[in-house]
Design a protein around this motif. Sequence first.
Motif, PDB file in Angstrom:
ATOM      1  N   ILE A  45       1.483  -0.457   0.397  1.00  0.00           N
ATOM      2  CA  ILE A  45       0.051   0.157  -0.223  1.00  0.00           C
ATOM      3  C   ILE A  45       0.937   0.951  -0.549  1.00  0.00           C
ATOM      4  O   ILE A  45       0.806   2.434  -0.434  1.00  0.00           O
ATOM      5  N   TYR A  46       1.756   1.449   0.270  1.00  0.00           N
ATOM      6  CA  TYR A  46       2.564   2.147   0.656  1.00  0.00           C
ATOM      7  C   TYR A  46       3.353   2.706  -0.116  1.00  0.00           C
ATOM      8  O   TYR A  46       2.984   3.930  -1.037  1.00  0.00           O
ATOM      9  N   SER A  47       4.238   1.389  -1.306  1.00  0.00           N
ATOM     10  CA  SER A  47       4.372   1.466  -2.577  1.00  0.00           C
ATOM     11  C   SER A  47       3.537   2.239  -3.629  1.00  0.00           C
ATOM     12  O   SER A  47       3.823   3.135  -4.820  1.00  0.00           O
ATOM     13  N   PHE A  48       2.499   1.770  -3.782  1.00  0.00           N
ATOM     14  CA  PHE A  48       1.479   2.368  -4.632  1.00  0.00           C
ATOM     15  C   PHE A  48       0.348   3.627  -4.286  1.00  0.00           C
ATOM     16  O   PHE A  48       0.117   4.017  -5.433  1.00  0.00           O
ATOM     17  N   LYS A  49       0.484   3.657  -3.155  1.00  0.00           N
ATOM     18  CA  LYS A  49      -0.344   5.196  -2.830  1.00  0.00           C
ATOM     19  C   LYS A  49       0.777   6.005  -2.520  1.00  0.00           C
ATOM     20  O   LYS A  49       0.326   7.432  -0.936  1.00  0.00           O
ATOM     21  N   ARG A  50       1.648   6.301  -3.425  1.00  0.00           N
ATOM     22  CA  ARG A  50       2.896   7.324  -2.312  1.00  0.00           C
ATOM     23  C   ARG A  50       2.434   9.026  -3.252  1.00  0.00           C
ATOM     24  O   ARG A  50       3.104   9.322  -2.700  1.00  0.00           O
ATOM     25  N   LYS A  51       1.023   9.329  -3.991  1.00  0.00           N
ATOM     26  CA  LYS A  51       0.604  10.356  -3.722  1.00  0.00           C
ATOM     27  C   LYS A  51       0.252  11.649  -2.811  1.00  0.00           C
ATOM     28  O   LYS A  51       0.084  12.291  -3.220  1.00  0.00           O
ATOM     29  N   LEU A  54      -1.734  11.303   3.619  1.00  0.00           N
ATOM     30  CA  LEU A  54      -2.216  10.591   4.728  1.00  0.00           C
ATOM     31  C   LEU A  54      -2.212   9.404   4.458  1.00  0.00           C
ATOM     32  O   LEU A  54      -2.357   8.372   4.931  1.00  0.00           O
ATOM     33  N   LEU A  55      -2.171   9.116   3.464  1.00  0.00           N
ATOM     34  CA  LEU A  55      -2.393   7.210   2.298  1.00  0.00           C
ATOM     35  C   LEU A  55      -1.402   6.927   3.007  1.00  0.00           C
ATOM     36  O   LEU A  55      -0.713   5.397   3.833  1.00  0.00           O
ATOM     37  N   MET A  56       0.083   7.592   3.003  1.00  0.00           N
ATOM     38  CA  MET A  56       1.070   6.626   3.333  1.00  0.00           C
ATOM     39  C   MET A  56       1.593   6.860   4.654  1.00  0.00           C
ATOM     40  O   MET A  56       2.344   6.095   5.114  1.00  0.00           O
ATOM     41  N   LEU A  57       0.894   7.967   5.342  1.00  0.00           N
ATOM     42  CA  LEU A  57       1.176   8.053   7.267  1.00  0.00           C
ATOM     43  C   LEU A  57      -0.098   7.393   7.506  1.00  0.00           C
ATOM     44  O   LEU A  57       0.819   6.473   8.556  1.00  0.00           O
ATOM     45  N   LEU A  58      -0.503   6.099   6.609  1.00  0.00           N
ATOM     46  CA  LEU A  58      -1.656   5.353   7.435  1.00  0.00           C
ATOM     47  C   LEU A  58      -0.999   4.128   7.806  1.00  0.00           C
ATOM     48  O   LEU A  58      -1.107   2.900   7.965  1.00  0.00           O
ATOM     49  N   SER A  59      -0.810   3.812   6.225  1.00  0.00           N
ATOM     50  CA  SER A  59       0.375   2.769   5.211  1.00  0.00           C
ATOM     51  C   SER A  59       1.455   2.632   6.918  1.00  0.00           C
ATOM     52  O   SER A  59       1.755   1.249   7.467  1.00  0.00           O
ATOM     53  N   LEU A  60       2.733   3.179   7.126  1.00  0.00           N
ATOM     54  CA  LEU A  60       3.198   3.325   7.833  1.00  0.00           C
ATOM     55  C   LEU A  60       2.855   2.987   9.622  1.00  0.00           C
ATOM     56  O   LEU A  60       3.966   1.954  10.123  1.00  0.00           O
ATOM     57  N   GLU A  61       1.945   3.604  10.042  1.00  0.00           N
ATOM     58  CA  GLU A  61       1.083   3.504  11.024  1.00  0.00           C
ATOM     59  C   GLU A  61       0.439   1.760  11.364  1.00  0.00           C
ATOM     60  O   GLU A  61       1.009   0.988  11.823  1.00  0.00           O
ATOM     61  N   ILE A  70       2.629  -0.700   9.380  1.00  0.00           N
ATOM     62  CA  ILE A  70       3.559  -1.051   9.264  1.00  0.00           C
ATOM     63  C   ILE A  70       3.791  -1.482  10.469  1.00  0.00           C
ATOM     64  O   ILE A  70       4.460  -2.515  10.737  1.00  0.00           O
ATOM     65  N   VAL A  71       3.375  -0.156  11.255  1.00  0.00           N
ATOM     66  CA  VAL A  71       4.376   0.004  12.661  1.00  0.00           C
ATOM     67  C   VAL A  71       4.024  -1.593  13.296  1.00  0.00           C
ATOM     68  O   VAL A  71       3.902  -1.715  14.437  1.00  0.00           O
ATOM     69  N   VAL A  72       2.385  -1.219  13.679  1.00  0.00           N
ATOM     70  CA  VAL A  72       1.200  -2.716  14.206  1.00  0.00           C
ATOM     71  C   VAL A  72       1.686  -3.794  13.998  1.00  0.00           C
ATOM     72  O   VAL A  72       2.020  -4.407  15.261  1.00  0.00           O
ATOM     73  N   SER A  73       1.910  -3.614  12.618  1.00  0.00           N
ATOM     74  CA  SER A  73       2.700  -5.125  12.485  1.00  0.00           C
ATOM     75  C   SER A  73       4.182  -5.736  13.260  1.00  0.00           C
ATOM     76  O   SER A  73       4.446  -6.521  13.523  1.00  0.00           O
ATOM     77  N   LEU A  74       5.064  -5.355  13.083  1.00  0.00           N
ATOM     78  CA  LEU A  74       6.148  -4.702  13.519  1.00  0.00           C
ATOM     79  C   LEU A  74       5.889  -4.968  14.906  1.00  0.00           C
ATOM     80  O   LEU A  74       6.836  -5.386  16.069  1.00  0.00           O
ATOM     81  N   TYR A  75       5.038  -4.653  15.682  1.00  0.00           N
ATOM     82  CA  TYR A  75       5.066  -4.085  16.992  1.00  0.00           C
ATOM     83  C   TYR A  75       4.317  -5.476  17.634  1.00  0.00           C
ATOM     84  O   TYR A  75       5.040  -5.990  18.394  1.00  0.00           O
TER      85      TYR A  75
END
Length: 92
Positions: free
Chosen positions: A15-21, A24-31, A33-38
Amino acid sequence: MMIISSMMFFSGLFIYSFKRKHLLLMLLSLEFIVVSLYLNIMMFLSNGNFEFFFSMIFLTFSVCEGALGLSMLVSMIRSCGNDYILTFSSLW
């Protein structure tokens, strides 16, 4: 459970790589990823009977990352009027 958390991580990267425009969508996908890493960290620490202090440090840094991302989003919307990455120019 490890397969589910790995799928969460790679779907967040997808999602991060395809919604890079949109920022807000980049920040949501980063969060996401953080939840999955946690989740991965908690599974690793609980399997090895380790202490959970590292997980609190990880959560502290992830909250700081989220606050910094939201402040960037607010300043970008105030200055440009939208959250499109392509319209943002730092050469003003």
